[in-house]
Design a protein around this motif. Structure first.
Motif, mmCIF file in Angstrom:
data_model
loop_
_atom_site.group_PDB
_atom_site.id
_atom_site.type_symbol
_atom_site.label_atom_id
_atom_site.label_comp_id
_atom_site.label_asym_id
_atom_site.label_seq_id
_atom_site.Cartn_x
_atom_site.Cartn_y
_atom_site.Cartn_z
ATOM 1 N N PHE A 134 -2.763 -1.138 -10.780
ATOM 2 C CA PHE A 134 -1.923 -1.054 -9.433
ATOM 3 C C PHE A 134 -1.266 0.459 -9.632
ATOM 4 N N ARG A 135 -0.975 0.938 -10.978
ATOM 5 C CA ARG A 135 -0.394 2.391 -10.939
ATOM 6 C C ARG A 135 -1.418 3.272 -10.572
ATOM 7 N N GLN A 136 -2.396 3.049 -11.175
ATOM 8 C CA GLN A 136 -3.731 3.965 -10.647
ATOM 9 C C GLN A 136 -3.899 4.014 -9.063
ATOM 10 N N ASN A 137 -3.739 2.784 -8.672
ATOM 11 C CA ASN A 137 -3.838 2.858 -7.030
ATOM 12 C C ASN A 137 -2.652 3.456 -6.388
ATOM 13 N N LYS B 227 -2.512 6.541 -4.055
ATOM 14 C CA LYS B 227 -1.637 6.570 -2.842
ATOM 15 C C LYS B 227 -0.993 7.803 -2.792
ATOM 16 N N VAL B 228 -0.083 8.033 -3.880
ATOM 17 C CA VAL B 228 0.855 9.180 -3.705
ATOM 18 C C VAL B 228 0.194 10.336 -3.360
ATOM 19 N N HIS B 229 -0.960 10.676 -4.237
ATOM 20 C CA HIS B 229 -1.790 12.028 -4.090
ATOM 21 C C HIS B 229 -2.491 11.847 -2.661
ATOM 22 N N ALA B 230 -2.744 10.759 -2.119
ATOM 23 C CA ALA B 230 -3.199 10.858 -0.651
ATOM 24 C C ALA B 230 -2.096 10.970 0.334
ATOM 25 N N GLU B 231 -1.085 10.569 0.074
ATOM 26 C CA GLU B 231 0.129 10.999 0.965
ATOM 27 C C GLU B 231 0.370 12.427 0.678
ATOM 28 N N VAL B 232 0.333 13.055 -0.292
ATOM 29 C CA VAL B 232 0.851 14.259 -0.535
ATOM 30 C C VAL B 232 -0.304 15.086 0.435
ATOM 31 N N ALA C 141 7.078 0.142 -8.426
ATOM 32 C CA ALA C 141 7.327 -0.377 -7.196
ATOM 33 C C ALA C 141 8.265 0.712 -6.310
ATOM 34 N N GLY C 142 9.141 1.398 -7.220
ATOM 35 C CA GLY C 142 10.155 2.544 -6.835
ATOM 36 C C GLY C 142 9.502 3.741 -6.554
ATOM 37 N N GLY C 143 8.232 3.534 -6.920
ATOM 38 C CA GLY C 143 7.511 5.054 -6.623
ATOM 39 C C GLY C 143 7.238 5.836 -8.173
ATOM 40 N N GLU D 223 -1.123 -2.267 6.269
ATOM 41 C CA GLU D 223 -0.353 -2.400 7.574
ATOM 42 C C GLU D 223 0.297 -1.368 8.337
ATOM 43 N N GLY D 224 0.935 -0.454 7.327
ATOM 44 C CA GLY D 224 1.508 0.648 7.668
ATOM 45 C C GLY D 224 0.587 1.538 8.139
ATOM 46 N N GLU D 225 -0.585 1.787 7.615
ATOM 47 C CA GLU D 225 -1.479 2.579 7.989
ATOM 48 C C GLU D 225 -2.055 2.378 9.437
ATOM 49 N N GLN D 226 -2.136 0.979 9.622
ATOM 50 C CA GLN D 226 -2.311 0.613 10.921
ATOM 51 C C GLN D 226 -1.417 1.045 12.102
#
Length: 592
Positions: free
Chosen positions: A233-236, A240-245, A206-208, A38-41
Motif C-alpha cells: 500500500f505504501r509503495q502504491n 500515487k504521490v509521484h503520479a499526482e506531482v 493514510a495521512g500522506g 472514483e476520484g479519478e472518475q
C-alpha cells in the motif's frame, strides 16, 4: 492456573480485537483504492468503466497474508470480483450458503447496506477438502458504485496464535512460574506493540506520509505478512504521490498551453491570422505549437486564395448572369421564329397536300383524255378507211361514166347513120330522120352530162384524197396528243408522288420544328433559371468576399475588399441589343 486461564482469555480477546482491527484496516486500505479511482472518475481523467476496471485489478492483487484476499459484491448480491474463484464473477450470490446452510452473502449485503460496515461470522468449507472452518469477515459499503468490499480471516489463525502463546506459557510455567507474567507481557507486547506500530504507520500512511518504512516488514509471521501488505500500500501510495506531482506539473503545463491557445484562438476569432505561437512551450506541446502555426499558415494561404477566387468568381458570375440574360432573350427570339416557321411549314404542308390532290385529279383527267384521244384515233382510222372505200367507188363510177360516154358516142354515131339512111329514104325516112336528130341530140346531151359527171367525180376524188390526207394528219396529231398526254400523265403522277413525299417530309419537319420550339421554350426557362442562379451566386460570392476581407493575413493590413461599383453592387455587363425576330434563317440558326 487461574492466572494462566485469565491470561489466555485476555490473549484470546486481544488477538480477536487485533485481528478484527487488522481486517478492518485492510478493508479500509482496499476501500481507499476504490475512493482513489472514483476520484479519478469524478475529475474526468478516467471513465467509470476504466476506473472500475483499474480498481478491481488493484484489489484483486492485494494480499495481507498467505491466504487472505479481498472480493467485491454489489448491493444486488452480484459477485463483482473474486481473485480465487473467478467463476463466480457476474453471478448472483443471493442463494449462496456457507457450510452450515447460512445465507452469509445476504447477511454481508444487509450489514453493509444498513450499517455501512460490520463483521459477519460464518462457517467456511476449505476448497479442495471437506474441512469446515469458522471465519469472520469485515464488510464495508462503497456507495458511489454500489459495491461492497469484503475480506476475512479464519478463527484458527487466532486460535493458532493463542495456542502458540499457551504453549509458551505452559513451558514458562513448567520452567518458572514466576516468568508467567513476564511471558504474558512479552507475548502481549510481541503482538500488540508491532500491531500498534503498524496501526500508527497505517494512520500516517493514510495521512500522506509515504517516505517512512513499514515496521515489522522483516518478520515472518502474520504481523510480518500484514506489514508486507502495508508496504505494498505504501509503495502504491508513493507511486500515487509521484503520479499526482507529475500530473500537477502536466496540469500546469496544460493550463498554460490552454491559456496561450485561448489567446491565439481569440485573435483568430477576431480575424487576425498573423498571431502565430512564437513563445517557448513545454517539449510535450512542441508538436501542438508547430501544428497550430502550420494550420495558421495554411489558413492564411486558404483565405488569400479564397478571396482571390471569390473576386474571380464574382466577376465570372456577373458575366455569366449577363450572358445568360442575353441568351435568354435570343432564345425567346428563336422560339418566336421557330413558332412562325412551324406555322409557315404547316401552310406549305396544306398547300402541298392540295397540290397533290389536284395532281391526282389531273392524272385522272389526263387518263380520260388519253381514252378520248384513242377513241378519236379509232374514228379517224375508220374515216380514212371509209374515204378509201369512197375513192374506190368513185373510180368505179368513173368507169361507169366512161361506159356511158362510149354508149352516148355510139348512139350519136348510130343516129348519124340513121339520118343518112333516112336522107336516102326520102320522105319515107323523114320520121326516122327526126328521131335520129332527137337521138343524136340526146346522145350529145348524155356525153355532156357524162363529161360534167366526170369533172365532178374528179373534183370529188381530189377532195377525197385531200380529206384522207387530212384525216391521216389528224390521226398523227392525235397520236402526238396521246404521246404528249401520256408524258403529261407520267409527269403529273411524278409531281403527285413528289408532292406527297414533300408533304410527308414537311410534316416531319413541322413536327421537328415544333419539338425544337418546345425545347427552345424549355431552354429559355432554363436560361432564366441559370441567370437567376448566377445572380444569386454573385450575391453569395460577394458575401463570401466580405467575410474573407475581415481577416488579416500579413503586414497588419486587412485583405482587399472586392471592387464595387458606385451603387455598391457588382458591375454587370451591358445588356446586348436584341436581334430582330426574323433577320434571316442563317442569323437565326447561328444565334441558336
Amino acid at each position: 492456573m487461574l492466572v494462566i486461564l485469565l491470561s489466555v482469555n485476555q490473549l484470546n480477546s486481544s488477538l480477536n480485537k487485533s485481528f478484527q482491527a487488522r481486517t478492518k484496516q485492510a478493508v479500509d486500505i482496499a476501500y481507499s483504492q476504490l475512493d482513489f479511482y472514483e476520484g479519478e472518475q469524478r475529475a474526468g481523467r478516467m471513465s467509470q468503466a476504466d476506473a472500475q476496471a483499474a480498481a478491481k485489478k488493484v484489489i484483486s492483487s492485494m494480499r495481507f497474508g498467505e491466504l487472505d484476499y479481498f472480493f467485491l459484491l454489489d448491493t444486488n448480491h452480484m459477485m463483482v470480483m473474486h481473485p480465487v474463484k473467478p467463476e463466480k464473477v457476474g453471478k448472483s450470490t443471493f442463494d449462496g450458503t456457507d457450510a452450515s446452510g447460512k445465507f452469509h452473502y445476504r447477511e454481508m449485503v444487509k450489514t453493509a447496506v444498513e450499517q455501512g460496515a460490520g463483521f459477519v461470522a460464518y462457517d467456511y468449507e476449505v476448497p479442495g477438502s471437506k474441512e469446515v472452518k469458522p471465519k469472520i469477515s469485515y464488510v464495508r459499503s462503497f456507495k458511489p458504485w454500489g459495491w461492497i468490499v469484503i475480506t476475512g480471516v479464519y478463527d484458527e489463525e487466532i486460535q493458532a496464535a493463542v495456542h502458540r502463546a499457551v504453549i509458551k506459557l505452559a513451558m514458562a510455567v513448567v520452567l518458572i512460574v514466576v516468568a508467567i507474567a513476564a511471558a504474558i507481557l512479552v507475548v502481549t507486547r510481541s503482538i500488540t506493540l508491532p500491531l500498534a506500530a503498524i496501526t500508527g504507520r497505517m494512520r500516517s500512511l493514510a495521512g500522506g506520509d509515504t517516505a517512512a518504512t513499514i515496521p515489522g516488514s522483516e518478520r515472518k509471521d502474520e504481523i510480518g505478512a500484514m506489514a508486507g501488505a502495508l508496504e505494498v500500500f505504501r509503495q502504491n501510495a508513493e507511486a500515487k504521490v509521484h503520479a499526482e506531482v507529475a500530473k500537477a506539473a502536466a496540469d500546469a503545463d496544460q493550463e498554460a498551453i490552454v491559456q496561450l491557445l485561448s489567446e491565439k484562438l481569440q485573435a483568430m476569432s477576431e480575424g487576425d491570422l498573423t498571431s502565430s505561437i512564437t513563445t517557448p512551450v513545454p517539449p510535450a506541446y512542441g508538436g501542438l505549437r508547430d501544428n497550430f502555426n502550420t494550420a495558421l499558415d495554411n489558413l492564411r494561404e486558404l483565405i488569400s486564395v479564397l478571396s482571390e477566387a471569390s473576386r474571380s468568381i464574382e466577376t465570372g458570375s456577373t458575366e455569366i448572369s449577363a450572358a445568360s440574360d442575353d441568351l435568354a432573350r435570343r432564345t425567346e427570339s428563336n422560339a418566336a421564329s421557330l413558332e412562325q416557321t412551324s406555322a409557315a411549314l404547316q401552310q406549305m404542308n396544306d398547300r402541298l397536300k392540295s397540290s397533290a390532290d389536284a395532281a391526282d385529279r389531273t392524272v385522272g383527267f389526263t387518263q380520260e383524255a388519253i381514252g378520248i384521244v384513242d377513241s378519236g384515233r379509232t374514228t379517224a382510222t375508220d374515216a380514212t378507211a371509209a374515204m378509201g372505200r369512197v375513192s374506190e367507188s368513185a373510180r368505179g363510177i368513173d368507169t361507169v361514166i366512161e361506159g356511158v360516154d362510149k354508149i352516148a358516142f355510139q348512139t350519136r354515131v348510130l343516129a348519124m347513120n340513121a339520118a343518112v339512111e333516112a336522107g336516102r329514104a326520102g320522105e319515107a325516112g323523114r320520121g326516122f330522120a327526126v328521131v335520129a336528130d332527137l337521138v343524136s341530140a340526146l346522145a350529145m346531151r348524155a356525153e355532156e352530162e357524162a363529161r360534167r359527171a366526170r369533172e365532178q367525180l374528179t373534183t370529188t376524188q381530189a377532195d377525197i384524197v385531200v380529206a384522207v390526207e387530212s384525216v391521216k394528219k389528224v390521226d398523227a396529231a392525235l397520236a402526238n396528243i396521246t404521246s404528249s398526254v401520256s408524258q403529261v400523265h407520267e409527269f403529273v403522277e411524278v409531281v403527285a408522288v413528289d408532292n406527297r413525299a414533300q408533304s410527308s417530309a414537311i410534316s416531319e419537319i413541322a413536327t421537328a420544328v415544333g419539338v425544337m420550339d418546345h425545347s427552345t421554350q424549355q431552354n429559355a426557362a432554363m436560361v432564366e433559371q441559370t441567370s437567376a442562379a448566377a445572380r444569386n451566386l454573385a450575391g453569395e460570392v460577394s458575401g463570401l468576399t466580405r467575410q474573407a476581407a475581415r481577416f488579416k493575413i500579413g503586414n497588419g493590413s486587412p485583405m482587399r475588399a472586392p471592387v464595387r461599383s458606385a451603387g455598391g453592387a457588382p458591375r454587370s455587363a451591358p445588356a446586348p441589343r436584341a436581334a430582330p425576330a426574323m433577320a434571316g434563317a442563317a442569323e437565326e440558326w447561328a444565334s441558336f
